[in-house]
Design a protein around this motif. Sequence first.
Motif, mmCIF file in Angstrom:
data_model
loop_
_atom_site.group_PDB
_atom_site.id
_atom_site.type_symbol
_atom_site.label_atom_id
_atom_site.label_comp_id
_atom_site.label_asym_id
_atom_site.label_seq_id
_atom_site.Cartn_x
_atom_site.Cartn_y
_atom_site.Cartn_z
ATOM 1 N N SER A 357 -3.426 8.841 -16.438
ATOM 2 C CA SER A 357 -2.910 9.107 -15.092
ATOM 3 C C SER A 357 -1.391 9.229 -15.082
ATOM 4 N N LEU A 358 -0.718 8.329 -15.776
ATOM 5 C CA LEU A 358 0.740 8.264 -15.615
ATOM 6 C C LEU A 358 1.494 9.260 -16.484
ATOM 7 N N SER A 359 0.834 9.798 -17.507
ATOM 8 C CA SER A 359 1.575 10.703 -18.406
ATOM 9 C C SER A 359 0.830 11.974 -18.762
ATOM 10 N N PHE A 360 -0.305 12.260 -18.095
ATOM 11 C CA PHE A 360 -1.068 13.434 -18.537
ATOM 12 C C PHE A 360 -1.628 14.258 -17.382
ATOM 13 N N ASN A 361 -2.309 13.605 -16.442
ATOM 14 C CA ASN A 361 -3.047 14.360 -15.421
ATOM 15 C C ASN A 361 -2.210 14.745 -14.205
ATOM 16 N N TYR A 362 -2.779 15.629 -13.386
ATOM 17 C CA TYR A 362 -2.252 15.895 -12.039
ATOM 18 C C TYR A 362 -2.648 14.723 -11.152
ATOM 19 N N GLU A 363 -1.675 14.135 -10.491
ATOM 20 C CA GLU A 363 -1.936 12.974 -9.640
ATOM 21 C C GLU A 363 -1.040 13.067 -8.417
ATOM 22 N N VAL A 364 -1.376 12.270 -7.406
ATOM 23 C CA VAL A 364 -0.489 12.194 -6.243
ATOM 24 C C VAL A 364 -0.598 10.805 -5.629
ATOM 25 N N ASN A 365 0.548 10.200 -5.367
ATOM 26 C CA ASN A 365 0.598 8.888 -4.715
ATOM 27 C C ASN A 365 1.558 8.928 -3.549
ATOM 28 N N LEU A 366 1.213 8.216 -2.479
ATOM 29 C CA LEU A 366 2.165 8.003 -1.399
ATOM 30 C C LEU A 366 2.854 6.674 -1.641
ATOM 31 N N GLU A 367 4.137 6.633 -1.347
ATOM 32 C CA GLU A 367 4.912 5.393 -1.398
ATOM 33 C C GLU A 367 5.401 5.159 0.027
ATOM 34 N N ILE A 368 5.059 4.023 0.606
ATOM 35 C CA ILE A 368 5.384 3.793 2.019
ATOM 36 C C ILE A 368 6.138 2.472 2.167
ATOM 37 N N ILE A 369 7.309 2.564 2.800
ATOM 38 C CA ILE A 369 8.112 1.363 3.040
ATOM 39 C C ILE A 369 7.876 0.968 4.494
ATOM 40 N N ASP A 370 7.035 -0.001 4.718
ATOM 41 C CA ASP A 370 6.705 -0.359 6.094
ATOM 42 C C ASP A 370 6.014 -1.727 6.110
ATOM 43 N N ASN A 371 6.564 -2.644 6.908
ATOM 44 C CA ASN A 371 6.028 -4.008 6.933
ATOM 45 C C ASN A 371 4.595 -4.057 7.468
ATOM 46 N N ASP A 372 4.333 -3.260 8.518
ATOM 47 C CA ASP A 372 2.994 -3.323 9.114
ATOM 48 C C ASP A 372 1.941 -2.815 8.131
ATOM 49 N N LEU A 373 2.263 -1.707 7.470
ATOM 50 C CA LEU A 373 1.288 -1.194 6.509
ATOM 51 C C LEU A 373 1.113 -2.182 5.352
ATOM 52 N N ALA A 374 2.233 -2.768 4.890
ATOM 53 C CA ALA A 374 2.137 -3.744 3.786
ATOM 54 C C ALA A 374 1.263 -4.927 4.209
ATOM 55 N N ALA A 375 1.371 -5.328 5.492
ATOM 56 C CA ALA A 375 0.540 -6.447 5.972
ATOM 57 C C ALA A 375 -0.939 -6.068 5.897
ATOM 58 N N VAL A 376 -1.247 -4.820 6.252
ATOM 59 C CA VAL A 376 -2.638 -4.361 6.158
ATOM 60 C C VAL A 376 -3.088 -4.358 4.694
ATOM 61 N N MET A 377 -2.239 -3.844 3.833
ATOM 62 C CA MET A 377 -2.619 -3.771 2.412
ATOM 63 C C MET A 377 -2.820 -5.178 1.833
ATOM 64 N N GLU A 378 -2.022 -6.127 2.306
ATOM 65 C CA GLU A 378 -2.192 -7.511 1.837
ATOM 66 C C GLU A 378 -3.511 -8.097 2.352
ATOM 67 N N ARG A 379 -3.827 -7.754 3.592
ATOM 68 C CA ARG A 379 -5.093 -8.236 4.174
ATOM 69 C C ARG A 379 -6.277 -7.688 3.350
#
Length: 417
Positions: A357-379
Amino acid sequence: MSASETSPLRQFIRKAVVRTAVGLVGAQAATIGGLVGYDALTKKQRKTRSGFPKPGHYGTDVANSDVDVFTFGADLYDDMLTQIANATHNVFLESFIWKDDEYGQKFLDAINRASERGVDVRVVYDGFGNLVVPNKFYRFHHDVHVYRFPVFRPRLFITPLRASGLTHRKLLIVDDNVAYIGGYNLGSTYATEWRDTHLKVTGPDSWVLRQSFVTVWNTVAAREDQIPRMDPPEWDSRVRCWSNLPMRRVYPIRGMYLQAIDRAKDHIYISTPYFIPDHQILDALIRAQGRGVDVRIMVPMDSNHVLADWGSRGFYVTMLKAGVTLLLYKGAMIHAKTATIDGVWSTVGTANIDRLSLSFNYEVNLEIIDNDLAAVMERVFEVDSSNSHRLTLDEWQARHPLAWVGETALAPLRPLL
Ligand SMILES: O=P(O)(O)OC[C@H](O)CO
């Protein structure tokens, strides 16, 4: 010196080297054969796994966009199918795996119907990822524009780096305003039996995912098939998109992870179905734990790829000795490719923490800086943790000696997994 003049010592060394090499390769082949055989025998048992607690569906606002977090496939697919059914302008769909089963058929029917009513439909899927699916399944309406990533690529002989890589991405963009991204491929097993995570972005920040799709499409499509440019909404978004694009020779997702891990001050929670990190990622995680960051990594107790599991297990002792928490997800396959750090930073995408994934394939990731979303991801991580076994060093060191042999024999294959 001719062969007949080779000294006995040299002959002895040469024979010893050849025999050792043959022995090592033989041991590796025997290990792989044994593991694959054992995996085939236990596959049925895995099919009757008990299921998993559903972390739920959450909606948050990030700047001017809505971000939904989906953690159950059937809910996600229904939402995606509704979006496609209501599309009026365009549908862009990209998937690594697209099964010829009930849900696969639903997606095929939905995009064909959209095309019939005049919606501009573009589809990308991977040839290698779908080798087991009969070609006749992919019966698209004649107006659907399709690009199947080829399995055999003559360009590999001319520009090997740019012509390599599978599309491992899972993207849906509708009417230039709604975009989905995450771990879900298209198929019925994923709808109910796998625990995975996907995001839906509605509003201006969906542009980054649209642009990621367009970048690939406009490189592979003919001039008359190009998708017109759409201008981005703003520069200072809290939603960033990182796309690994072999055709451009860029692999920024690895850099995104390294930066975020190095920046962590309090905690790092990672979920990944396949964990075979390179030295730098492993080192960054261990250094983070060493400076007091609470590093937790969640992987399936038994994934659907036995060799990947054993490749991963070779890292457990190092991680556990460093104090990293290893959480083994029970009762189902967890396929989420997510991380959240310090209650602020999160990523959801298609990339596993492995070299493919990190050095060969086509991939896509979102990076989001947001406390509310981080709280959801932690939940979500908390709910998944409640369904995980926390592995201890003592327990792992008491494993069967044959397990150690398996890990060691597979170590040289890690870059390929
Ligand atoms: O390659 P991924 O991460 O989409 O996972 C797909 C499964 O491994 C299918 O076998």
